[in-house]
Design an enzyme around this catalytic site. Structure first.
Site, PDB file in Angstrom:
ATOM      1  N   GLU A 427       0.816  -1.492  -0.079  1.00  0.00           N
ATOM      2  CA  GLU A 427      -0.196  -0.175  -0.033  1.00  0.00           C
ATOM      3  C   GLU A 427       0.958   1.283  -0.053  1.00  0.00           C
ATOM      4  O   GLU A 427       0.428   2.142   0.692  1.00  0.00           O
ATOM      5  CB  GLU A 427      -0.863  -0.020   1.081  1.00  0.00           C
ATOM      6  CG  GLU A 427      -2.201  -0.797   1.076  1.00  0.00           C
ATOM      7  CD  GLU A 427      -2.826  -0.630  -0.089  1.00  0.00           C
ATOM      8  OE1 GLU A 427      -3.134  -1.799  -0.673  1.00  0.00           O
ATOM      9  OE2 GLU A 427      -2.860   0.542  -0.645  1.00  0.00           O
TER      10      GLU A 427
HETATM   11  C1  LIG Z   1       2.913  -9.779   0.273  1.00  0.00           C
HETATM   12  C2  LIG Z   1       2.562  -8.609  -0.450  1.00  0.00           C
HETATM   13  C3  LIG Z   1       1.261  -8.603  -1.024  1.00  0.00           C
HETATM   14  C4  LIG Z   1       0.996  -7.433  -1.698  1.00  0.00           C
HETATM   15  N1  LIG Z   1      -0.080  -7.281  -2.388  1.00  0.00           N
HETATM   16  C5  LIG Z   1      -0.272  -6.489  -3.314  1.00  0.00           C
HETATM   17  C6  LIG Z   1      -1.588  -6.363  -4.182  1.00  0.00           C
HETATM   18  O1  LIG Z   1      -2.719  -7.060  -3.633  1.00  0.00           O
HETATM   19  N2  LIG Z   1      -1.876  -5.677  -5.353  1.00  0.00           N
HETATM   20  C7  LIG Z   1      -0.696  -4.985  -5.714  1.00  0.00           C
HETATM   21  O2  LIG Z   1      -1.078  -4.239  -6.706  1.00  0.00           O
HETATM   22  N3  LIG Z   1       0.459  -5.064  -5.141  1.00  0.00           N
HETATM   23  C8  LIG Z   1       0.834  -5.876  -4.074  1.00  0.00           C
HETATM   24  N4  LIG Z   1       1.990  -5.625  -3.451  1.00  0.00           N
HETATM   25  C9  LIG Z   1       2.965  -5.115  -4.008  1.00  0.00           C
HETATM   26  C10 LIG Z   1       3.534  -3.804  -3.139  1.00  0.00           C
HETATM   27  O3  LIG Z   1       2.621  -2.916  -3.055  1.00  0.00           O
HETATM   28  C11 LIG Z   1       4.826  -3.355  -3.653  1.00  0.00           C
HETATM   29  O4  LIG Z   1       5.823  -4.329  -3.208  1.00  0.00           O
HETATM   30  C12 LIG Z   1       5.147  -1.929  -3.113  1.00  0.00           C
HETATM   31  O5  LIG Z   1       4.422  -1.036  -3.590  1.00  0.00           O
HETATM   32  C13 LIG Z   1       6.581  -1.528  -3.238  1.00  0.00           C
HETATM   33  O6  LIG Z   1       7.140  -1.801  -4.771  1.00  0.00           O
HETATM   34  P1  LIG Z   1       8.447  -2.670  -5.086  1.00  0.00           P
HETATM   35  O7  LIG Z   1       8.261  -3.988  -4.171  1.00  0.00           O
HETATM   36  O8  LIG Z   1       8.293  -2.711  -6.469  1.00  0.00           O
HETATM   37  O9  LIG Z   1       9.612  -1.924  -4.404  1.00  0.00           O
HETATM   38  P2  LIG Z   1      10.410  -0.704  -5.049  1.00  0.00           P
HETATM   39  O10 LIG Z   1       9.408   0.375  -5.570  1.00  0.00           O
HETATM   40  O11 LIG Z   1      11.284  -1.315  -5.981  1.00  0.00           O
HETATM   41  O12 LIG Z   1      11.253  -0.047  -3.620  1.00  0.00           O
HETATM   42  C14 LIG Z   1      12.224  -0.548  -3.164  1.00  0.00           C
HETATM   43  C15 LIG Z   1      12.616   0.350  -2.116  1.00  0.00           C
HETATM   44  O13 LIG Z   1      12.960   1.820  -2.812  1.00  0.00           O
HETATM   45  C16 LIG Z   1      12.042   2.807  -2.419  1.00  0.00           C
HETATM   46  N5  LIG Z   1      11.920   3.773  -3.532  1.00  0.00           N
HETATM   47  C17 LIG Z   1      11.108   3.309  -4.336  1.00  0.00           C
HETATM   48  N6  LIG Z   1      10.787   4.476  -5.225  1.00  0.00           N
HETATM   49  C18 LIG Z   1      11.296   5.402  -4.414  1.00  0.00           C
HETATM   50  C19 LIG Z   1      11.153   7.028  -4.634  1.00  0.00           C
HETATM   51  N7  LIG Z   1      10.590   7.470  -5.754  1.00  0.00           N
HETATM   52  N8  LIG Z   1      11.728   7.486  -3.612  1.00  0.00           N
HETATM   53  C20 LIG Z   1      12.292   7.275  -2.724  1.00  0.00           C
HETATM   54  N9  LIG Z   1      12.432   5.677  -2.398  1.00  0.00           N
HETATM   55  C21 LIG Z   1      11.798   4.918  -3.127  1.00  0.00           C
HETATM   56  C22 LIG Z   1      10.827   2.087  -1.631  1.00  0.00           C
HETATM   57  O14 LIG Z   1      10.471   3.032  -0.594  1.00  0.00           O
HETATM   58  C23 LIG Z   1      11.665   0.806  -1.144  1.00  0.00           C
HETATM   59  O15 LIG Z   1      12.321   0.884   0.134  1.00  0.00           O
HETATM   60  C24 LIG Z   1       2.195  -6.686  -2.451  1.00  0.00           C
HETATM   61  C25 LIG Z   1       3.554  -6.911  -1.989  1.00  0.00           C
HETATM   62  C26 LIG Z   1       3.656  -8.085  -1.302  1.00  0.00           C
HETATM   63  C27 LIG Z   1       5.187  -8.178  -0.450  1.00  0.00           C
END
Ligand SMILES: Cc1cc2nc3c(=O)[nH]c(=O)nc-3n(C[C@H](O)[C@H](O)[C@H](O)COP(=O)(O)OP(=O)(O)OC[C@H]3O[C@@H](n4cnc5c(N)ncnc54)[C@H](O)[C@@H]3O)c2cc1C
Length: 566
Positions: A427
């Site tokens: 989220e």
């Molecule tokens: C168990 C689980 C359930 C989930 N359920 C859903 C779901 O139902 N539907 C859905 O759509 N998604 C879902 N997700 C996905 C989740 O919303 C994403 O994992 C999350 O939004 C982060 O994206 P990412 O994993 O690609 O991390 P990334 O975006 O790659 O982030 C990695 C790190 O970099 C930081 N970062 C990234 N961009 C920036 C920026 N611009 N400025 C500063 N810091 C930054 C982040 O804060 C984080 O610490 C789920 C994930 C998990 C693990």
């Protein structure tokens, strides 16, 4: 030790701390009388204690599985979900026109908190449904509303949200899923989504996916994204289920926790979907769902913190070690007392902030008042990030309070820490929440923040003769936060972002001080002692956090990637 829902705590918060009387005084929520609230909270507590909590361990030990393309859920989860649905708990805040109860989000938040403490993996399912219901209520056509809302509210069907793709996580605008108009009012949706919570199950007859995708004329980035309803089975005009849609669960993730919640890679291969909201207006529609879900995820953190605290307290009152005095149990040692007091005081603070956020959303919905809308928007990132951080921290402290037994799975203390860990990530990560707070939520020049700080200082002033020892530190902390807020809004985005996380935490610390003080003013000695602990020992953290904020970005970014590698 079995989980016990803290039903009395919600009543106390509503009656004395977060101003729920204002919500109940509106025409829209006139039915939320004290008797109704009591009945709702008591019934939900019974469901959580007797039916949902016993599913916590089976969900962890027998994760959801994918067998020949079918998701098999953890033992008992189907019956647990049915009990939630039959109690009407999915539609507690949904529109009565479609079968919902139309009650305030503050009440739904109390129920969700108890359900999360009882079994987080299962609770995530109705939480996703609630977000989808709200998005459809606001943005869908009447046909979609009539077809889907009654089934989602009754729990015959469930709902998911599909944003994330391998290259599009925090950066949702990078998504590549496509939507092609088919010329009959429907669209062909193709693409891969990852990490989709509760993407399928073996206990409801349909699963309805809200999917973000780009139309052929959609511009790059978030402005070119549209939202589609893509059901597993396509409903016929009479509401019965028709063809199987061309979408499938490719695989389920192996996760560190939350094992009972199937988290899927989804493939959409020219699946039929229907537009929700206007073309290219997908992000606005999805934001409705995400804001609801953010308060819901805050509540997940708080609910797990409560359960982890109850667990640790029971252990500490039983375990004998060293010369403890008193009962002879480790709860008599000062350091164990510190751990338990921190857990309890922080859980109270996070719960109060989350419920105050829900009150602001209810007031905004009931009155349309711009001030309440701004208050709700300001509090949402704070409650999401602080609620989930506290969930993680309290669960970790719970392990520590158990000593070695905390590291042994049978006690269940470790499961809380594993399950709740993801709440700071999904989220919108807590880092993204903090950036939202210092950027979008300060586009008003800090007015909404300052209005809230004015109220906190006025409340402190009014209490200065009653509890002077507690009032002074809260007032001073609030004043420091005001000064840093005024400084922050004058900085460029790099400086704001560099200090965003400590700023959000400091803000939450001050809010926690305010709500503890408000609770202490009710005169109960236990509340006063807990408030004293929080205000004298946890609130001072704000000063270090604000000093961190004021350092800006220069020396942080001067620490180069090469320096990090060295
Ligand atoms: C168990 C689980 C359930 C989930 N359920 C859903 C779901 O139902 N539907 C859905 O759509 N998604 C879902 N997700 C996905 C989740 O919303 C994403 O994992 C999350 O939004 C982060 O994206 P990412 O994993 O690609 O991390 P990334 O975006 O790659 O982030 C990695 C790190 O970099 C930081 N970062 C990234 N961009 C920036 C920026 N611009 N400025 C500063 N810091 C930054 C982040 O804060 C984080 O610490 C789920 C994930 C998990 C693990």
């Amino acid at each position: 030790m079995p989980y016990r829902s803290p039903a009395n705590e919600f009543r106390f918060l509503m009656d004395h701390v977060v101003g729920f009387d204002q919500v109940a005084a509106t025409d829209r929520y006139a039915e939320a009388t004290p008797d109704t609230c009591d009945a709702i909270i008591t019934e939900a507590a019974k469901l959580c204690d007797d039916i949902i909590a016993p599913l916590q361990r089976p969900g962890d030990m027998h994760p959801a599985k994918l067998e020949n393309g079918v998701v098999r859920t953890s033992p008992g989860f189907g019956d647990g979900f049915k009990a939630i649905a039959e109690g009407g708990w999915i539609g507690i805040s949904a529109d009565p026109e479609y079968g919902g109860m139309g009650l305030p989000l503050t009440l739904a938040t109390s129920v969700n908190d108890m359900m999360a403490g009882a079994c987080l993996s299962l609770q995530l399912n109705p939480l996703m449904c609630q977000g989808q219901i709200e998005a459809l209520e606001h943005h869908a056509s009447d046909t979609i509303k009539d077809t889907y809302l009654p089934k989602l509210i009754s729990g015959e069907w469930t709902g998911t949200m599909n944003l994330t793709e391998p290259q599009a996580g925090s950066d949702v605008g990078a998504l590549r899923s496509k939507a092609e108009p088919k010329g009959d009012g429907s669209y062909a949706i193709s693409g891969q989504k990852i990490y989709i919570s509760w993407a399928d199950n073996d206990f409801t007859e349909n699963v309805c996916h809200l999917v973000l995708a780009r139309l052929p004329d959609g511009v790059p980035g978030t402005k070119g994204i549209s939202l589609f309803m893509v059901p597993k089975f396509i409903p016929n005009e009479d509401g019965t289920l028709g063809d199987r849609n061309s979408l499938r669960v490719v695989s389920l993730e192996h996760k560190m926790g939350l094992h009972g919640s199937p988290t899927a890679v989804m493939e959409y291969d020219n699946a039929r979907g229907w537009l929700v909201g206007p073309e290219h207006g997908g992000m606005a529609a999805m934001f409705t769902m995400m804001n609801n879900a953010r308060v819901g995820v805050a509540t997940q953190g708080v609910g797990v913190a409560e359960a982890a605290y109850q667990h640790a307290l029971a252990y500490a009152m039983d375990r004998k070690q060293g010369r403890a005095g008193g009962s002879g149990a480790i709860v008599e040692h000062a350091d164990v007392r510190r751990m338990l007091a921190s857990m309890k005081a922080d859980t109270f603070a996070a719960r109060a902030i989350t419920m105050a956020n829900a009150v602001a959303i209810d007031m905004s919905n009931a009155t349309g008042d711009a001030g309440w809308k701004a208050r709700a928007a300001l509090l949402t990132p704070i409650s999401k990030a602080f609620g989930t951080d506290i969930g993680v921290e309290v669960a970790a402290t719970g392990i520590q309070a158990h000593g070695g037994m905390g590291f042994i799975e049978e006690t269940g203390a470790a499961q809380y820490a594993r399950d709740v860990r993801v709440a700071t990530i999904y989220e919108g990560t807590n880092g993204i929440q903090a950036m939202d707070l210092v950027a979008r939520k300060m586009m008003d020049g800090g007015d909404a923040a300052v209005a809230l700080l004015d109220e906190i200082e006025a409340a402190a002033e009014a209490a200065k003769d009653t509890l002077p020892d507690l009032v002074e530190p809260v007032w001073q902390a609030c004043e420091s936060l005001r000064e840093t807020t005024e400084w922050l809004v004058g900085q460029d985005m790099n400086d704001r972002f560099a200090g965003a996380v400590p700023y959000l935490r400091a803000f939450a610390r001050v809010l926690g001080g305010h709500y503890h003080l408000t609770a202490a003013l009710q005169g109960d000695e236990t509340r006063k002692r807990l408030a004293t602990f929080y205000i004298k020992r946890l609130l001072p953290e704000h000063a270090g956090l604000l000093a961190h904020v004021r350092e800006g970005a220069d020396d942080l970014m001067a620490l180069s990637v090469d320096d990090l590698v060295a």
